[in-house]
Design a protein around this motif. Structure first.
Motif, PDB file in Angstrom:
ATOM      1  N   THR A   8       0.940  -1.099  -0.092  1.00 30.21           N
ATOM      2  CA  THR A   8      -0.140  -0.078  -0.034  1.00 30.21           C
ATOM      3  C   THR A   8       0.942   1.305   0.035  1.00 30.21           C
ATOM      4  N   THR A  57      -5.858   1.263  -1.057  1.00 32.11           N
ATOM      5  CA  THR A  57      -5.811  -0.377  -1.429  1.00 32.11           C
ATOM      6  C   THR A  57      -4.564  -1.058  -0.663  1.00 32.11           C
ATOM      7  N   VAL A  58      -4.799  -2.397  -0.518  1.00 36.46           N
ATOM      8  CA  VAL A  58      -3.743  -3.340  -0.065  1.00 36.46           C
ATOM      9  C   VAL A  58      -3.661  -4.078  -1.083  1.00 36.46           C
TER      10      VAL A  58
END
Length: 337
Positions: A8, A57-58
């Motif tokens: 991220t 987001t990851v």
């Protein structure tokens, strides 16, 4: 194999802005070669991708970045003709593929050059991306040549960074131009002069400094800092029928109409265009890197390495990115594996 990436986009000081992990060593196919990496360098594109490619987001798999490397070919794809196992190479790579912050990397042979002899791995690793960028902007985008342009003037905004450091050398040594660059600190001013700049002016008072230096207008302008911030000044400083080029992109629209009455040309340079779009002349980067290697070997050009960190570690990548983000970097920082 060991690799360092991120899941991220985080500030560089955050604990997981980079993470070390193990992943499978890739196998080359087609025109790819597999390189065991000995050293990499960092560029502004690295931290820009880290900051922006995984916002909010990851990622499931850590993203490996890094676009400068030197190493040894350890395997080749079935269509490879330019290299064999054991060859020493250097390259910048392809922004659409996995990067060089790993023990091994796949790269298309058409954007790889032979490592210059007589240079350390660190000295060689400092050069590919910036050399390709500077070469392309001067000779491919602006189409400068010593035959028709020797003795003309060029202003480079941001002379002490990675691209500026090699662009000064190419413009002076290869094209025979009068090179004016911007810098504001004593150490950056001295560095630019060491690279071959004829005149160094302070960007904080650019128009007056240029007049005082005897260059109220110039034939060519390169922007290595910020197109929007310097646009009005570049429009004023460029000669009629001159050429402006930039590598920095534009957050706001550029008013190209400002160039109309002077019939001035404007070009963007993005070093990754050729590999990203698999252009018909993609192999040009192979040839450029080999030319740069020869110029480094015969002493026409010199490496812009200024800082070496030892070991592919999270800490070293964080330190390298922090330095670039500070805006205080001079020349290039390399991480030796």
């Amino acid at each position: 194999m060991k690799a360092i990436g991120f899941k991220t986009s985080l500030a560089i000081k955050e604990k997981d802005s980079f993470i070390a992990f193990e992943t499978q060593k890739p196998e080359p196919k087609g025109k790819d070669i597999l390189v065991k990496i000995a050293a990499v360098s960092v560029n502004p594109v690295d931290y820009k991708v880290r900051q922006n490619s995984a916002k909010d987001t990851v990622l499931k798999t850590p993203k490996i970045i890094g676009w400068d490397a030197v190493g040894t070919v350890v395997a080749v794809g079935n269509e490879v003709t330019l290299f064999k196992t054991g060859d020493q190479v250097f390259y910048a790579g392809d922004i659409t593929r996995s990067g060089s912050n790993a023990e091994y990397q796949l790269v298309d042979e058409r954007i790889v050059g032979r490592r210059p002899e007589g240079l350390t791995p660190e000295e060689a690793a400092a050069m590919p991306l910036t050399s390709l960028t500077a070469w392309e902007i001067l000779f491919d985008r602006m189409r400068i040549s010593a035959e028709k342009d020797k003795g003309k003037s060029i202003l480079m905004i941001g002379g002490a960074g990675g691209v500026g450091s090699i662009a000064i050398q190419l413009a002076k040594k290869i094209a025979g131009l009068n090179v004016i660059v911007t810098a504001s600190r004593p150490e950056t001013t001295e560095w630019c002069k060491e690279m071959g700049a004829d005149v160094v002016v302070n960007h904080k008072d650019l128009l007056n400094q240029m007049k005082e230096a005897g260059y109220p207008q110039v034939d060519f302008i390169l922007d290595f800092v910020n197109t929007n911030s310097y646009w009005d000044k570049m429009v004023e400083l460029i000669k009629p029928q001159g050429h402006i080029a930039s590598i920095t992109g534009s957050a706001d629209p550029v008013v190209l109409n400002d160039l109309k009455t002077k019939s001035v040309s404007f070009s963007w340079e993005f070093m990754f265009t050729r590999p990203m779009f698999q252009t018909e002349d993609m192999i040009a980067q192979h040839h450029i890197l080999n030319k740069v290697a020869a110029l480094l070997e015969n002493g026409t050009l010199k490496s812009t390495l200024t800082n070496t960190l030892n070991g592919l570690t999270v800490e070293n990548l964080k330190d390298a990115h922090a330095l670039l983000e500070s805006g205080k970097a001079i020349g290039k920082t390399v991480i030796k594996f």
